[in-house]
Design an enzyme around this catalytic site. Sequence first.
Site, short mmCIF file in Angstrom:
data_model
loop_
_atom_site.label_atom_id
_atom_site.label_comp_id
_atom_site.label_asym_id
_atom_site.label_seq_id
_atom_site.Cartn_x
_atom_site.Cartn_y
_atom_site.Cartn_z
N LYS A 95 -20.10 -1.46 22.40
CA LYS A 95 -21.39 -1.03 21.86
C LYS A 95 -22.10 -2.17 21.12
O LYS A 95 -23.26 -2.48 21.38
CB LYS A 95 -21.17 0.17 20.92
CG LYS A 95 -22.39 0.59 20.14
CD LYS A 95 -23.50 1.12 21.02
CE LYS A 95 -24.75 1.40 20.20
NZ LYS A 95 -25.88 1.80 21.01
N THR A 133 -21.97 4.08 15.73
CA THR A 133 -21.76 2.65 15.97
C THR A 133 -21.08 2.05 14.75
O THR A 133 -21.63 2.12 13.64
CB THR A 133 -23.12 1.97 16.21
OG1 THR A 133 -23.77 2.67 17.27
CG2 THR A 133 -22.95 0.51 16.58
N CYS A 164 -31.39 0.85 15.19
CA CYS A 164 -30.15 0.37 15.81
C CYS A 164 -30.01 -1.15 15.87
O CYS A 164 -29.23 -1.74 15.12
CB CYS A 164 -30.00 0.95 17.22
SG CYS A 164 -29.24 2.58 17.19
N LEU A 209 -36.96 -9.09 28.56
CA LEU A 209 -37.46 -10.47 28.55
C LEU A 209 -38.97 -10.44 28.31
O LEU A 209 -39.72 -11.09 29.02
CB LEU A 209 -37.13 -11.16 29.88
CG LEU A 209 -37.12 -12.69 29.80
CD1 LEU A 209 -35.90 -13.18 29.04
CD2 LEU A 209 -37.14 -13.31 31.20
N LEU A 263 -27.47 5.88 24.31
CA LEU A 263 -28.76 6.50 24.62
C LEU A 263 -29.89 5.76 23.90
O LEU A 263 -29.71 5.16 22.85
CB LEU A 263 -28.76 7.98 24.26
CG LEU A 263 -28.62 8.45 22.81
CD1 LEU A 263 -29.88 8.27 22.00
CD2 LEU A 263 -28.21 9.90 22.79
N1 LIG Z 1 -30.50 6.85 17.20
C1 LIG Z 1 -30.05 6.28 18.31
O1 LIG Z 1 -30.79 6.08 19.27
C2 LIG Z 1 -28.60 5.89 18.43
C3 LIG Z 1 -28.13 5.47 19.68
C4 LIG Z 1 -26.79 5.10 19.80
C5 LIG Z 1 -25.97 5.10 18.68
N2 LIG Z 1 -26.48 5.49 17.48
C6 LIG Z 1 -25.57 5.51 16.32
O2 LIG Z 1 -25.30 6.86 16.02
C7 LIG Z 1 -25.10 7.03 14.62
C8 LIG Z 1 -26.06 8.07 14.09
O3 LIG Z 1 -27.37 7.57 14.28
P1 LIG Z 1 -28.66 8.49 14.13
O4 LIG Z 1 -29.82 7.69 14.60
O5 LIG Z 1 -28.38 9.82 14.75
O6 LIG Z 1 -28.70 8.64 12.54
P2 LIG Z 1 -29.49 9.73 11.68
O7 LIG Z 1 -29.68 9.13 10.34
O8 LIG Z 1 -30.67 10.22 12.44
O9 LIG Z 1 -28.47 10.96 11.58
C9 LIG Z 1 -27.28 10.94 10.88
C10 LIG Z 1 -26.98 12.38 10.44
O10 LIG Z 1 -25.68 12.41 9.83
C11 LIG Z 1 -25.75 13.35 8.77
N3 LIG Z 1 -24.65 13.09 7.84
C12 LIG Z 1 -24.51 12.10 6.93
N4 LIG Z 1 -23.33 12.21 6.29
C13 LIG Z 1 -22.71 13.28 6.82
C14 LIG Z 1 -21.45 13.89 6.58
N5 LIG Z 1 -20.61 13.40 5.69
N6 LIG Z 1 -21.14 14.97 7.30
C15 LIG Z 1 -21.97 15.48 8.23
N7 LIG Z 1 -23.18 14.94 8.49
C16 LIG Z 1 -23.54 13.85 7.80
C17 LIG Z 1 -27.10 13.12 8.15
O11 LIG Z 1 -27.54 14.21 7.36
C18 LIG Z 1 -27.96 12.92 9.42
O12 LIG Z 1 -28.49 14.14 9.88
C19 LIG Z 1 -25.28 5.65 14.02
O13 LIG Z 1 -24.04 5.02 13.92
C20 LIG Z 1 -26.16 4.93 15.05
O14 LIG Z 1 -26.00 3.54 14.99
C21 LIG Z 1 -27.77 5.90 17.32
#
Ligand SMILES: NC(=O)c1ccc[n+]([C@@H]2O[C@H](COP(=O)([O-])OP(=O)(O)OC[C@H]3O[C@@H](n4cnc5c(N)ncnc54)[C@H](O)[C@@H]3O)[C@@H](O)[C@H]2O)c1
Length: 451
Positions: A222, A136, A278, A268, A168
């Site tokens: 998003k 995001t 998030c 709601l 998700l």
């Molecule tokens: N968690 C959710 O439910 C969800 C849902 C939709 C969107 N998102 C978006 O997805 C993205 C990831 O969220 P998340 O919850 O999985 O985060 P998270 O912190 O659980 O995972 C991020 C991962 O990226 C890895 N990482 C960091 N720098 C890196 C690099 N340079 N190269 C490779 N790996 C690297 C970290 O080690 C970590 O394992 C965010 O932008 C979040 O807003 C998350």
Amino acid sequence: MTGKGWRGDEKRFSNMRLTVIGTGYLGLTHAVCMADLGHDVMALDVDADKVARASKGEVPFFEPGLEPLLRKNLDSGRLRFTTSFAEVAEFGDVHFLCVGTPQAAGGSADLSCVHSAADALAPHLWRPCLVIGKSTVPVGTARKLAARIREQAPVGDDADVAWNPEFLREGFAVEDSFSPDRLVFGVASQRSAELLRQVYAKLLADGTPELVMDLETAELVKVSANAFLATKVSFINAMAEICEKVGADVVRLADALARDERIGKRFLVPGLGFGGGCLPKVIRAFRSAAKELGVESVVNLLGAVDAINLRRRSRLTDLTRDVVGGTLAGRRLAVLGLAFKPGSDDVRDSPSLQVCGQLVREGALVSVHDPVAMGNAAHIQPDLRYASSVSEAATNADAVLHLTEWADYRVIDPAMLGTVVAQRNMIDARCALDEEAWRSAGWSFRVLGRA
Ligand SMILES: NC(=O)c1ccc[n+]([C@@H]2O[C@H](COP(=O)([O-])OP(=O)(O)OC[C@H]3O[C@@H](n4cnc5c(N)ncnc54)[C@H](O)[C@@H]3O)[C@@H](O)[C@H]2O)c1
């Protein structure tokens, strides 16, 4: 499991070699589900420990159904993990970017992981390829990232970038990956749209709507979806503030509003408000981006949404203080639920954990319970008493606070719990318990948002 309602005609779909960069909540789920759809997947993380655990079939967070699916796809040979960018660039030509985008100081999005992942991958891109962002990000990121990758990639302009935002929900991540409401493809070329269609061919054949648009609109889908949901939560909590002043009942109000099908009941629900990794950070980053763009309407709207949400936490502390006699010092409190929502062990920006901190600072002795989030909570807030059962948490409590609406808590027997507490005071901050059952078992029952 291969999603519900597959037509099962495997020959119509060609399997691809995909890579997933970042294996947190989003990336690990995406890698596993892409492999389960039949693709060959290589997933990368810079955290070698995460890679080692995933390679052994371990999911380092709570997500129903994910671990068996991880093991199944490791066993099938369709999924593997690495820490090497050279290896992923060699393996596939479609790379999903799923790294974290945490909140930076001042509320904007910290894009350093996105940039470092792109910088590490780009020098290995020798063949035409597509980098698909799922993280995001603020509007405008994809276009700048495309320029950054092309500058460093040996293949130059044949490195394309698309954005395919992810919707998700933690706790339903597998289900949502196989049955999304829609697939959003933000693209700058027909070729990117075609590749995205191939990746998701099975879901599209299953009837998932495909929405193709420019990069900027996809990025905005998003963040504006998150902003809308957050606004709905804060709207009903603003109504709760009015109800508290005039002696009205926000629970009945919400129920009556929800029966208008233009409004609907989802999100709601009055109470302690939203949290997690998030919604809070996304609305702050969106607000910060709107500020830079000079769009005051979005700045003001999201500022109010955030402030209303945070006020619920201090309002709950005020209500608890009232319930236990005007001071929290020395009072014993039991807190049920620490995760930011049920079905998850995520305590990032957990409303419950923040309230626990406020209660402790005012001198309360706080015993807590959560079915799965206690390990994560203990890292952040070790000064709470972590109980192994609801009864242990509630023993000798002056009040019990219901802060995360786990299904397990709905089936607590109020009469049984009444035998262990010092005072039968229940504060339901999630409007999820059966008030009548608690009252008839002799409990005083308070709801956040009712005078
Ligand atoms: N968690 C959710 O439910 C969800 C849902 C939709 C969107 N998102 C978006 O997805 C993205 C990831 O969220 P998340 O919850 O999985 O985060 P998270 O912190 O659980 O995972 C991020 C991962 O990226 C890895 N990482 C960091 N720098 C890196 C690099 N340079 N190269 C490779 N790996 C690297 C970290 O080690 C970590 O394992 C965010 O932008 C979040 O807003 C998350």
